[in-house]
Design a protein around this motif. Structure first.
Motif, PDB file in Angstrom:
ATOM      1  N   THR A   3      52.750  18.779  88.320  1.00 29.47           N
ATOM      2  CA  THR A   3      51.446  19.197  87.798  1.00 29.47           C
ATOM      3  C   THR A   3      50.873  20.411  88.525  1.00 29.47           C
ATOM      4  OG1 THR A   3      50.360  17.582  89.250  1.00 29.47           O
ATOM      5  CG2 THR A   3      50.865  16.873  86.999  1.00 29.47           C
ATOM      6  N   GLU A   4      51.320  20.689  89.751  1.00 30.03           N
ATOM      7  CA  GLU A   4      50.765  21.795  90.515  1.00 30.03           C
ATOM      8  C   GLU A   4      51.413  23.132  90.193  1.00 30.03           C
ATOM      9  OE1 GLU A   4      52.032  19.027  91.910  1.00 30.03           O
ATOM     10  OE2 GLU A   4      50.164  17.958  92.357  1.00 30.03           O
ATOM     11  N   ARG A   5      52.213  23.213  89.152  1.00 25.74           N
ATOM     12  CA  ARG A   5      52.953  24.442  88.853  1.00 25.74           C
ATOM     13  C   ARG A   5      52.291  25.301  87.770  1.00 25.74           C
ATOM     14  NH1 ARG A   5      55.484  24.935  93.315  1.00 25.74           N
ATOM     15  NH2 ARG A   5      57.529  23.912  93.555  1.00 25.74           N
ATOM     16  N   ASP A   6      51.015  25.118  87.510  1.00 21.62           N
ATOM     17  CA  ASP A   6      50.377  25.876  86.433  1.00 21.62           C
ATOM     18  C   ASP A   6      50.474  27.381  86.658  1.00 21.62           C
ATOM     19  OD1 ASP A   6      48.546  25.960  83.987  1.00 21.62           O
ATOM     20  OD2 ASP A   6      47.386  27.102  85.458  1.00 21.62           O
ATOM     21  N   ARG A   7      50.260  27.832  87.894  1.00 23.49           N
ATOM     22  CA  ARG A   7      50.305  29.266  88.175  1.00 23.49           C
ATOM     23  C   ARG A   7      51.691  29.832  87.892  1.00 23.49           C
ATOM     24  NH1 ARG A   7      51.666  32.278  92.573  1.00 23.49           N
ATOM     25  NH2 ARG A   7      51.998  30.402  93.826  1.00 23.49           N
ATOM     26  N   GLU A   8      52.734  29.103  88.283  1.00 20.95           N
ATOM     27  CA  GLU A   8      54.102  29.578  88.046  1.00 20.95           C
ATOM     28  C   GLU A   8      54.444  29.563  86.556  1.00 20.95           C
ATOM     29  OE1 GLU A   8      53.191  27.402  90.292  1.00 20.95           O
ATOM     30  OE2 GLU A   8      53.981  28.019  92.252  1.00 20.95           O
ATOM     31  N   LEU A   9      53.998  28.517  85.845  1.00 15.92           N
ATOM     32  CA  LEU A   9      54.284  28.431  84.409  1.00 15.92           C
ATOM     33  C   LEU A   9      53.638  29.600  83.664  1.00 15.92           C
ATOM     34  CD1 LEU A   9      53.768  24.590  83.859  1.00 15.92           C
ATOM     35  CD2 LEU A   9      55.941  25.803  84.037  1.00 15.92           C
ATOM     36  N   ARG A  10      52.391  29.875  83.979  1.00 14.26           N
ATOM     37  CA  ARG A  10      51.696  30.981  83.321  1.00 14.26           C
ATOM     38  C   ARG A  10      52.288  32.327  83.756  1.00 14.26           C
ATOM     39  NH1 ARG A  10      47.024  31.103  80.455  1.00 14.26           N
ATOM     40  NH2 ARG A  10      46.796  28.867  80.904  1.00 14.26           N
ATOM     41  N   GLY A  11      52.649  32.413  85.042  1.00 11.52           N
ATOM     42  CA  GLY A  11      53.205  33.658  85.557  1.00 11.52           C
ATOM     43  C   GLY A  11      54.527  34.031  84.916  1.00 11.52           C
ATOM     44  N   TYR A  12      55.325  33.041  84.540  1.00 12.74           N
ATOM     45  CA  TYR A  12      56.589  33.354  83.866  1.00 12.74           C
ATOM     46  C   TYR A  12      56.332  34.132  82.582  1.00 12.74           C
ATOM     47  CZ  TYR A  12      61.301  32.824  81.990  1.00 12.74           C
ATOM     48  OH  TYR A  12      62.561  33.084  81.490  1.00 12.74           O
ATOM     49  N   LEU A  13      55.269  33.779  81.895  1.00  6.09           N
ATOM     50  CA  LEU A  13      54.937  34.473  80.651  1.00  6.09           C
ATOM     51  C   LEU A  13      54.276  35.818  80.915  1.00  6.09           C
ATOM     52  CD1 LEU A  13      53.588  31.484  78.501  1.00  6.09           C
ATOM     53  CD2 LEU A  13      55.923  32.379  78.650  1.00  6.09           C
ATOM     54  N   THR A  14      53.242  35.824  81.761  1.00 11.53           N
ATOM     55  CA  THR A  14      52.471  37.055  81.966  1.00 11.53           C
ATOM     56  C   THR A  14      53.240  38.109  82.754  1.00 11.53           C
ATOM     57  OG1 THR A  14      51.429  36.104  83.935  1.00 11.53           O
ATOM     58  CG2 THR A  14      50.276  35.829  81.834  1.00 11.53           C
ATOM     59  N   ASP A  15      53.999  37.670  83.761  1.00 15.02           N
ATOM     60  CA  ASP A  15      54.654  38.630  84.659  1.00 15.02           C
ATOM     61  C   ASP A  15      56.083  38.964  84.257  1.00 15.02           C
ATOM     62  OD1 ASP A  15      52.295  38.343  86.042  1.00 15.02           O
ATOM     63  OD2 ASP A  15      53.145  37.014  87.577  1.00 15.02           O
TER      64      ASP A  15
END
Length: 482
Positions: free
Chosen positions: A45-57
């Motif tokens: 559950t703590e991977r929100d930043r990485e999940l979103r970053g895969y798309l944005t970055d």
């Protein structure tokens, strides 16, 4: 991408040669290594930043270079990973392909990999590229995006068709929100065909197309008779044993050879077109594949028909008492989880009700039946005679020089029902992994030769979709999912 005409007339062979050169140069490996390094574990559950970053970055700039306009869409399910919807439009009179992939992965299992291997760095060892997501699914959608780029380079900056891309970040957590996203953004995702890659080929050597997947329903069974255990010497033979009751209840559903006994859980038949397709494939036999038990499962069916054309009921877990430290006592309760993998024509809701009714009729009223909290995947299968199927098979055969394997549906389960039922699309899946890839386990890997061939066959497939003289008949929607 800069629109520069190649020095030679654009050609199919030229696009395929570009794909091969892209692989040989190491550029594809470099891109994939960068993506694998992103720890997109959707089960944490703590991977929100990485999940979103895969798309944005990663995805947004990669697709922007190919002329795609992208938007990031929040998941309607709270706390779950976002989605990317991207589009490149070239003309109203051109076909539109929806291309799907998922950028999330299962847990990395650091420390459990072979010595010297990290889940977050690609290690090349001979033909094997080790790393989490190399096979499932970063490697697969990276192949498809790279193939699009090679076709555009060969055509001087054009695909010859409209393309939409959907990347989700929660497939490994059961695709929460995917169906709702498809319903909300139905127009943005509208297309003529889905072309996607996930799961394994039939074998590493043989290019494969599958047209859907079996459904999956996990079923929790429980028997709770009393509070606390009681000494088996003093009370054995006087108290009903919940483990014995549950074992016999399960045995009334599936026999000792894995044959389903309850008619409501069995398919009525295997369609002729499905039988014909399965006659040309052979499951198992790979160097790391387990030995098939020939006398297991539905009698009278081939192994291929049992796994791709029939339903199976598996006991995933069974517990009563304390298995790790048994005591001499009649346990108070027992529980088990079963899984029904089912083909088109089986209703999972009706299956649950049928099990409850069967237990009530057969003196197993103590057994509670419920669907587990896992997502229920519906069964889907594009008709193997659909014109899109013949078109895709011909394209893969032309590029690879091999006869592709055609699986009417995958033996496992993927959210193909969202594309087939919500969006109403014919679904063509071209996997770039193989059965022994160790997906979901330590030592997950992609085979370099399969990736190279995947780049070439997808470049050929996308080239063929952009041919001006193509004639792909679109049959009525209701005939597509037999």
């Amino acid at each position: 991408m800069t629109s520069v005409r190649p020095p030679h007339p654009p050609s199919r062979d030229g696009a395929i040669a570009r794909a091969a050169a892209h692989f040989a140069s190491g550029a594809f490996l470099k891109d994939l290594d960068r993506r694998v390094a992103l720890r997109t574990e959707s089960q944490i559950t703590e991977r929100d930043r990485e999940l979103r970053g895969y798309l944005t970055d990663e995805m947004v700039p990669t697709l922007a270079a190919l002329g795609f306009a992208s938007s990031i869409v929040d998941n309607p399910v709270a706390g779950r990973g976002p989605f990317l919807i991207a589009e490149r439009r070239e003309g109203d009179n051109l076909p539109t392909a929806l291309i799907y992939g998922h950028g999330d992965v299962v847990r990395g299992h650091e420390g459990q990999w072979r010595d010297g291997l990290s889940p977050w760095t690609i290690t090349v060892d001979g033909e094997r590229w080790y790393g989490r997501g190399t096979a499932d699914n970063k490697g697969q959608h990276s192949i498809n995006i790279a193939a699009l780029a090679q076709v555009m380079a060969e055509r001087g900056g054009s695909l010859g068709f409209n393309a939409k891309i959907l990347i989700e970040m929660g497939e490994e957590a059961g695709s929460p929100g995917l169906r709702k996203i498809a319903e909300i953004h139905r127009e943005a995702l509208a297309a003529d065909v889905l072309i996607a890659s996930d799961g394994p080929r039939l074998s590493a050597e043989r290019p494969t197309i599958f047209l859907g997947s079996r459904g999956a329903l996990n079923i929790d069974l429980s028997v709770a008779l009393r509070v606390g255990a009681h000494h088996s010497g003093n009370w054995g033979g006087l108290l009903a044993n919940p483990g014995t009751i549950l074992a016999n209840a399960i045995a009334s559903l599936v026999d000792r050879r894995g044959c389903i006994l309850l008619d409501a859980l069995r398919p009525k038949e295997i369609p002729t077109a499905v039988k014909q397709a399965l006659a040309d494939v052979k499951v198992g036999g790979g160097p790391n594949d387990p030995q098939i038990d020939r006398d297991w499962g539905e009698p009278g069916l081939t192994p291929e028909e049992r796994v791709f054309g029939w339903n199976t009921l598996e006991v995933l877990a069974f517990e009563t008492g304390n298995p790790s430290a048994p005591v001499n006592a009649v346990p108070p309760s027992a529980k088990a989880t079963l899984q029904l993998r089912f083909v088109v024509g089986t209703d999972p809701v009706a299956a649950l009700e049928a099990i409850r009714a069967h237990f009530a009729r057969n003196d197993f009223a103590q057994v509670e039946v419920s669907a587990s909290r896992n997502e229920v995947f519906a069964a889907t299968r594009l008709d193997p005679t659909d014109p899109w199927v013949g078109w895709a098979l011909a394209s893969l055969a032309k590029t690879s020089g091999k006869k592709p394997a055609l699986l009417p549906n995958l033996g496992g389960s993927i959210p193909n029902d969202v594309f087939a039922e919500v969006l109403g699309l014919p679904t063509i899946w071209v996997p770039h992994s193989y059965p022994a890839c160790s997906q979901h386990a330590p030592d997950e890997h992609l085979l370099g030769p399969v990736a190279e061939e995947g780049l070439r066959i997808m470049a050929g497939l996308f080239w063929d979709l952009g041919e001006a003289d193509r004639m792909i008949v679109k049959p009525p929607q209701e005939t597509r999912r037999r």
